[in-house]
Design an enzyme around this catalytic site. Structure first.
Site, mmCIF file in Angstrom:
data_model
loop_
_atom_site.group_PDB
_atom_site.id
_atom_site.type_symbol
_atom_site.label_atom_id
_atom_site.label_comp_id
_atom_site.label_asym_id
_atom_site.label_seq_id
_atom_site.Cartn_x
_atom_site.Cartn_y
_atom_site.Cartn_z
ATOM 1 N N GLN A 1 -44.620 2.660 -1.400
ATOM 2 C CA GLN A 1 -44.856 1.763 -0.270
ATOM 3 C C GLN A 1 -45.911 0.709 -0.573
ATOM 4 O OE1 GLN A 1 -45.914 4.534 2.824
ATOM 5 N NE2 GLN A 1 -43.895 5.490 2.853
ATOM 6 N N HIS B 1 -48.398 5.718 2.185
ATOM 7 C CA HIS B 1 -49.498 5.599 3.140
ATOM 8 C C HIS B 1 -50.651 4.731 2.636
ATOM 9 C CE1 HIS B 1 -48.044 9.736 4.857
ATOM 10 N NE2 HIS B 1 -47.110 8.782 4.896
ATOM 11 N N GLU C 1 -48.438 7.073 16.836
ATOM 12 C CA GLU C 1 -49.500 6.903 17.824
ATOM 13 C C GLU C 1 -49.818 5.447 18.133
ATOM 14 O OE1 GLU C 1 -51.944 11.002 16.678
ATOM 15 O OE2 GLU C 1 -52.939 9.048 16.516
ATOM 16 N N TYR D 1 -59.752 10.590 14.910
ATOM 17 C CA TYR D 1 -58.419 10.514 15.523
ATOM 18 C C TYR D 1 -57.511 11.659 15.111
ATOM 19 C CZ TYR D 1 -59.973 6.337 17.721
ATOM 20 O OH TYR D 1 -60.676 5.478 18.538
#
Length: 480
Positions: free
Chosen positions: A185, A254, A346, A356
């Site tokens: 990615q 990520h 989210e 978080y």
């Protein structure tokens, strides 16, 4: 959901022998098929038990109410309590599975609009028309507008492109931008202009910076630079943030990214790179949102400054893979969207020093349908709850708050793109809560970036097909 029927087999008590490790747990599809399908149907359509994809649920359809129905049951109605046979994470996985199937059925029954070029689309509050800006790009990732109407667009493989206001792509990319390590990615990611660009010319880039280790394997981590464009070349480059090489990873996932500027600071995202619990460690950059002065200096009032061994640029932590971030100009609050696993994407308001939760708390499960190893549930003291979350996953990417004038009924609403679902979601937030949510388009491509344009249109960067399109206002009377 009304109730689960007493026909469900008590054989579950001897069937499940989970060790607590996610790899040993039955997949959610197996849980449902073995223990629920005989009553509620293979496709959740109902049988001797009620349909689980219907719109009316007697005992409530919130996550807490569905969990209560499964865990405690309703013996007087023939629904046994499953909390003695199922672990809490397995019950949670069934809740996610039911929500996935219910949303799929809902979208089949009432599909969101799939706009055709230049055809009016009526939504709850506004009517728009979709226009193509350009399709002369390869794997575009992000967009930023120059004062003269031209656009800067990053392409994942590394080039930074200049696109004219009429959609013409400059044949040659900007020369001299930093090389990217385009694993998985990774690649050239976000682009943003300094708020005083007209005076200083600074352009910010985030990208997967990398090197080859002693075995010739690529290692990478998101890095931030700024520079200027002069005569088609990238010049005056300065490093804003670059991590220690010991944190670089060979994982292909990520990387995060996105920028927000506010009062002399730049906020940016470093994804957790598949590191899981590394997002909880403030000594590591993985899974964090950073706040620096716009020249890369560290503010003394950052929450972890002075804490031995910590990354002093960290503003918030416990993030997985945020790929949308924007600022509400009314109060300066910062909002982001981030990818969960299977379920649990989210929408968060980002606050100083807050945790978080990833991966300790999560509203999703593993992609293979098993509970997550490190997750203890959906909530834990000291960890933030999302303002909203999506089950099933939409794979959110790109986030903007609408500040234009073409669509007055959308003023200051948030618009979140999605990759997997190929949807654009409108979210109206009041008093810190999402009070309206609407899917205003679906099925035109993977939405990589969403920007409120200087002309009042909403611009979307698409992959598959690789395009830039925009939503423009259509007068309601003219659309009839």
């Amino acid at each position: 959901m009304r109730h689960f029927s007493n026909i469900c087999s008590l054989a579950l008590f001897t069937l499940l022998t989970c060790t607590g490790q996610a790899e040993d747990a039955p997949k959610v599809e197996e849980l449902y098929k073995t223990n629920c399908a005989s009553c509620h149907g293979e496709a959740l359509q109902g049988g001797s038990g009620t349909s689980l994809i219907g719109e009316v649920w007697k005992h409530g359809d919130s996550d807490a109410e569905i969990t209560q129905s499964i865990a405690k049951g309703y013996p007087q109605m023939g629904m046994i309590a499953w909390e003695g046979a199922l672990k809490s994470d397995q019950i949670r996985s069934l809740v996610i599975y039911i929500r996935e199937k219910r949303q799929q059925a809902r979208l089949q029954k009432t599909p969101p609009p799939k706009p055709l070029p230049d055809q009016p689309v009526k939504t709850q509050k506004e009517t728009y028309r979709l226009q193509k800006v350009t399709d002369g790009l390869h794997d575009p990732w992000a967009i930023a507008f120059l004062p003269d109407g031209r656009m800067l667009v990053t392409e994942k493989a590394g080039p930074l492109r200049i696109v004219a206001a009429d959609g013409t792509v400059q044949p040659e990319p900007v020369h001299g931008t930093p090389p990217v390590t385009a694993i998985g990615q990774g690649g050239m990611l976000a682009v943003a202009l300094h708020p005083d660009y007209a005076k200083n010319g600074w352009i910010y880039l985030s990208f997967s910076d990398g090197f080859k280790d002693e075995n010739g394997k690529d290692k990478a981590l998101t890095a931030i630079v700024r520079g200027r464009i002069k005569d088609g070349a990238w010049v005056d480059q300065e490093w804003i943030w670059r991590g220690d090489r010991k944190f670089y990873s060979g994982a292909g996932v990520h990387f995060g990214s996105r920028f927000v500027f506010d009062q002399g600071y730049v906020y940016f995202v470093i994804g957790e790179r598949g590191g899981g619990m590394e997002a909880q460690d403030v000594k590591r950059p993985n899974g964090k949102i950073f706040r620096l002065f716009d020249d890369g200096r560290i503010p003394k009032d950052n929450p972890f400054v002075g804490q031995e061994g910590s990354e002093p640029g960290i503003w918030s932590y416990g993030h997985r893979n945020p790929q949308g971030m924007t600022k509400d100009p009314r109060d300066g609050s910062i909002w982001e969207t981030e990818h969960g696993p299977r379920g649990g994407d989210e929408f968060n308001q980002i606050l100083k020093g807050r945790n978080y939760g990833w991966p300790v708390i999560c509203h999703g499960m593993n992609y293979d349908g098993r509970p997550m190893r490190d997750t203890v549930g959906t909530a834990k003291e000291g960890m933030e709850q999302p303002v909203a979350f999506w089950v099933p996953s939409i794979a959110p990417c790109g986030l903007t708050i609408y500040i234009g004038d073409q669509f007055p009924q959308w003023k200051y609403d948030f618009f979140a793109g999605s990759l997997k679902a190929q949807e654009l979601h409108r979210l109206h937030v009041a008093d810190g809560k999402v009070t309206e949510e609407e899917i205003i388009l679906k099925g035109i491509g993977r939405i990589r970036d969403v920007v409120s344009g200087p002309d009042g249109a909403i611009y979307l960067v698409l992959n598959q097909p690789d395009m830039i399109v925009r939503l423009v206002k259509v007068d309601a009377m003219a659309a009839r």
